[in-house]
Design an enzyme around this catalytic site. Structure first.
Site, short mmCIF file in Angstrom:
data_model
loop_
_atom_site.label_atom_id
_atom_site.label_comp_id
_atom_site.label_asym_id
_atom_site.label_seq_id
_atom_site.Cartn_x
_atom_site.Cartn_y
_atom_site.Cartn_z
CG LEU A 15 -1.82 -1.22 1.38
CD1 LEU A 15 -2.87 -0.97 2.46
CD2 LEU A 15 -2.49 -1.61 0.08
N GLY A 33 1.15 -5.30 1.20
CA GLY A 33 0.08 -5.37 0.19
C GLY A 33 0.54 -6.01 -1.10
CG ASN A 76 6.53 -5.61 5.68
OD1 ASN A 76 5.53 -5.71 4.99
ND2 ASN A 76 7.36 -4.60 5.59
CD GLU A 77 0.93 -5.89 6.27
OE1 GLU A 77 1.62 -6.88 6.56
OE2 GLU A 77 0.34 -5.79 5.19
C1 LIG Z 1 -8.11 5.64 10.29
C2 LIG Z 1 -8.81 5.30 9.01
C3 LIG Z 1 -7.91 4.82 7.98
C4 LIG Z 1 -8.54 4.42 6.68
C5 LIG Z 1 -7.49 4.14 5.65
C6 LIG Z 1 -7.01 2.80 5.73
C7 LIG Z 1 -5.65 2.73 6.35
C8 LIG Z 1 -5.45 1.42 7.04
C9 LIG Z 1 -4.06 1.13 7.35
C10 LIG Z 1 -3.86 -0.31 7.60
C11 LIG Z 1 -3.12 -0.92 6.50
C12 LIG Z 1 -2.70 -2.25 6.86
C13 LIG Z 1 -2.13 -3.01 5.73
C14 LIG Z 1 -0.91 -2.39 5.20
C15 LIG Z 1 -0.38 -2.86 4.09
C16 LIG Z 1 0.77 -2.25 3.42
O1 LIG Z 1 1.04 -2.64 2.31
S1 LIG Z 1 1.69 -1.06 4.19
C17 LIG Z 1 3.07 -0.76 3.12
C18 LIG Z 1 4.21 -1.63 3.52
N1 LIG Z 1 5.27 -1.52 2.58
C19 LIG Z 1 6.54 -1.63 2.93
O2 LIG Z 1 6.88 -1.86 4.06
C20 LIG Z 1 7.54 -1.48 1.83
C21 LIG Z 1 8.54 -0.46 2.14
N2 LIG Z 1 9.48 -0.35 1.05
C22 LIG Z 1 10.54 -1.19 0.89
O3 LIG Z 1 10.78 -2.11 1.63
C23 LIG Z 1 11.45 -0.86 -0.26
O4 LIG Z 1 11.17 0.42 -0.72
C24 LIG Z 1 11.34 -1.85 -1.44
C25 LIG Z 1 9.90 -2.03 -1.91
C26 LIG Z 1 11.90 -3.22 -1.02
C27 LIG Z 1 12.17 -1.32 -2.62
O5 LIG Z 1 13.47 -1.07 -2.20
P1 LIG Z 1 14.43 -0.21 -3.12
O6 LIG Z 1 14.41 -0.74 -4.50
O7 LIG Z 1 15.73 -0.15 -2.42
O8 LIG Z 1 13.76 1.21 -3.21
P2 LIG Z 1 13.71 2.38 -2.08
O9 LIG Z 1 14.87 3.28 -2.29
O10 LIG Z 1 13.54 1.78 -0.75
O11 LIG Z 1 12.34 3.10 -2.45
C28 LIG Z 1 12.22 3.86 -3.64
C29 LIG Z 1 11.20 4.95 -3.40
O12 LIG Z 1 9.93 4.33 -3.18
C30 LIG Z 1 9.35 4.83 -1.98
N3 LIG Z 1 8.51 3.78 -1.37
C31 LIG Z 1 8.87 2.55 -1.03
N4 LIG Z 1 7.83 1.86 -0.53
C32 LIG Z 1 6.76 2.70 -0.56
C33 LIG Z 1 5.38 2.54 -0.17
N5 LIG Z 1 4.89 1.39 0.35
N6 LIG Z 1 4.58 3.58 -0.33
C34 LIG Z 1 5.05 4.76 -0.87
N7 LIG Z 1 6.35 4.95 -1.24
C35 LIG Z 1 7.19 3.91 -1.10
C36 LIG Z 1 10.56 5.16 -1.13
O13 LIG Z 1 10.21 6.04 -0.12
C37 LIG Z 1 11.48 5.76 -2.14
O14 LIG Z 1 11.05 7.08 -2.40
P3 LIG Z 1 12.09 8.24 -2.64
O15 LIG Z 1 12.92 8.31 -1.39
O16 LIG Z 1 11.25 9.45 -2.86
O17 LIG Z 1 12.87 7.83 -3.83
#
Ligand SMILES: CCCCCCCCCCCCC/C=C/C(=O)SCCNC(=O)CCNC(=O)[C@H](O)C(C)(C)COP(=O)(O)OP(=O)(O)OC[C@H]1O[C@@H](n2cnc3c(N)ncnc32)[C@H](O)[C@@H]1OP(=O)(O)O
Length: 291
Positions: A110, A155, A179-180
Site C-alpha cells: 500500500l 500489500g 511485514n505490517e
Molecule cells: C483511520 C482510518 C484509515 C482508513 C485508511 C485505511 C488505512 C489502514 C491502514 C492499515 C493498513 C494495513 C495493511 C498495510 C499494508 C501495506 O502494504 S503497508 C506498506 C508496507 N510496505 C513496505 O513496508 C515497503 C517499504 N518499502 C521497501 O521495503 C522498499 O522500498 C522496497 C519495496 C523493497 C524497494 O526497495 P528499493 O528498491 O531499495 O527502493 P527504495 O529506495 O527503498 O524506495 C524507492 C522509493 O519508493 C518509496 N517507497 C517505497 N515503498 C513505498 C510505499 N509502500 N509507499 C510509498 N512509497 C514507497 C521510497 O520512499 C522511495 O522514495 P524516494 O525516497 O522518494 O525515492
C-alpha cells in the site's frame, strides 16, 4: 480456495451484485479504461498498467508500471481494478499473469503516502479500493499467476497471494511477506485469512506476529511461493505454466463447497464492518485533529 470463490461468484448472481455495490467501481468507471480489441494480440495501456492480451492463447499479461516501486495508491489500485474488470468481461481471456515493469520490485504494498494526512473521504475511498482489488483478484474467473520478479512486501504480498500460483525470482536480495507488524500496523484480518489459505495457520501466526519478510528460498519452503526461477525466466515460466493450467479440462469450472461459501460470506460481512469502522475511526481522528 480461489477456485471455490470463483465458483461462488459465478453461481451467485446476488452476491456478485452485492460485491459490485460494495466495490469502488463507481469511481473506477468514471476513469479511463484500457480497451481490449478483438484481434489476435492486443495491447492496452493506462498510465500505470499495461495489458498485453494474446487472443490465440487467451492469456493476458498485466504489467504494473507505477514508478518507483508499484506502491498501491488509490489511483493505481483503480487502474488495476479497471484493467481486471475489462479482462474479466472478455470471455476469451482465460488466464492472467501479473508482473512488474519496475526493476527489483513487484510491489511495495500500500502506498504509505496515500494513507497519511489525507481526508477521511480519501481514506475511505482508498480502503475500499484495496478491498476491491483483493475481491477482484481472489474472485477472478480467470486463472491468475503472479510473476513476482522482485520484492513484494505487505500489500504486494497480498496481491500475489490472491493469485492461483506464484513464481518468484530466485534472488536472495528480494523478499516477500506480510511485514505490517514491523511497521507498527496490524494486518487486517482478511490479509491474515488470505495468508492462512496459502501457507496454513501456524506459519501465518509466526509471519504476522513477527512481521516476517522471507527470502525467496524461505518463501518456497513455507509455500508462500510455488516456484523459484532465475529472474530472467520469471515471465516466460509464468506463461508456460499458464498454458499447462489452461490445458486441464474444466479448470475454470471447479465446483465449490459450502464450507468455502460460508467463509466467503463471513469475510464479506466482516469486511463491511471493518470498512464502516475505518470510516468512523477516520472521522474521529479528523475531529480530534481539529481540537
Ligand atoms: C483511520 C482510518 C484509515 C482508513 C485508511 C485505511 C488505512 C489502514 C491502514 C492499515 C493498513 C494495513 C495493511 C498495510 C499494508 C501495506 O502494504 S503497508 C506498506 C508496507 N510496505 C513496505 O513496508 C515497503 C517499504 N518499502 C521497501 O521495503 C522498499 O522500498 C522496497 C519495496 C523493497 C524497494 O526497495 P528499493 O528498491 O531499495 O527502493 P527504495 O529506495 O527503498 O524506495 C524507492 C522509493 O519508493 C518509496 N517507497 C517505497 N515503498 C513505498 C510505499 N509502500 N509507499 C510509498 N512509497 C514507497 C521510497 O520512499 C522511495 O522514495 P524516494 O525516497 O522518494 O525515492
Amino acid at each position: 480456495m480461489k477456485m471455490a470463490l470463483r465458483a461462488c461468484l459465478r453461481t451467485k448472481p446476488g452476491l456478485t451484485a452485492l460485491l459490485s455495490q460494495l466495490s469502488c467501481s463507481g469511481h473506477a468507471a468514471a476513469r479511463r479504461a484500457p480497451a481490449l480489441v478483438a484481434q489476435r494480440s492486443s495491447s492496452s495501456t493506462s498510465q500505470k498498467i499495461k495489458v498485453d492480451f494474446d487472443q490465440s492463447s487467451g492469456v493476458a499479461v498485466m504489467h504494473m508500471q507505477s514508478p518507483p516501486v508499484n506502491s498501491l495508491s488509490l489511483e493505481f489500485l483503480t487502474d488495476v481494478c479497471i484493467a481486471l474488470e475489462k479482462l474479466e468481461m472478455d470471455k476469451s481471456c482465460r488466464g492472467l499473469v501479473v508482473t512488474s515493469s519496475q526493476p527489483k520490485v513487484f510491489s511495495a504494498g500500500l502506498d504509505i503516502l496515500d494513507m497519511y494526512g489525507k481526508s477521511p473521504e480519501h481514506c475511505a475511498e482508498f480502503w475500499k479500493a484495496v478491498q476491491e482489488m483483493w475481491l477482484k483478484f481472489y474472485g477472478s474467473n480467470m486463472i491468475t499467476i503472479a510473476a513476482v520478479n522482485g520484492s513484494s512486501p505487505a500489500g504486494g504480498c497480498l496481491l500475489s497471494m490472491t493469485c492461483d500460483y506464484r513464481i518468484m525470482a530466485d534472488n536472495p536480495r528480494y523478499s516477500i511477506g506480510l511485514n505490517e507488524t514491523k511497521l507498527g500496523i496490524v494486518a487486517p484480518f482478511w490479509f491474515k485469512d488470505t495468508m492462512v489459505n496459502t501457507v496454513g495457520h501456524r506459519a501465518t501466526e509466526m509471519a504476522l506476529q513477527l512481521g516476517l519478510l522471507y527470502s525467496p528460498a524461505e518463501a518456497l519452503k513455507i509455500g508462500l511461493v510455488d516456484q523459484l526461477v532465475h529472474e530472467d525466466q520469471v515471465l516466460t515460466t509464468a506463461t508456460e505454466t499458464m498454458t499447462k493450467w489452461l490445458a486441464i479440462p474444466g479448470i475454470l469450472n471447479i465446483s465449490y463447497t459450502c464450507h468455502f461459501f460460508h467463509l466467503w460470506c463471513c469475510n464479506l460481512v466482516c469486511t463491511i464492518c471493518s470498512c464502516v469502522c475505518q470510516v468512523i475511526a477516520a472521522k474521529k481522528i479528523h475531529l480530534s485533529q481539529d481540537f
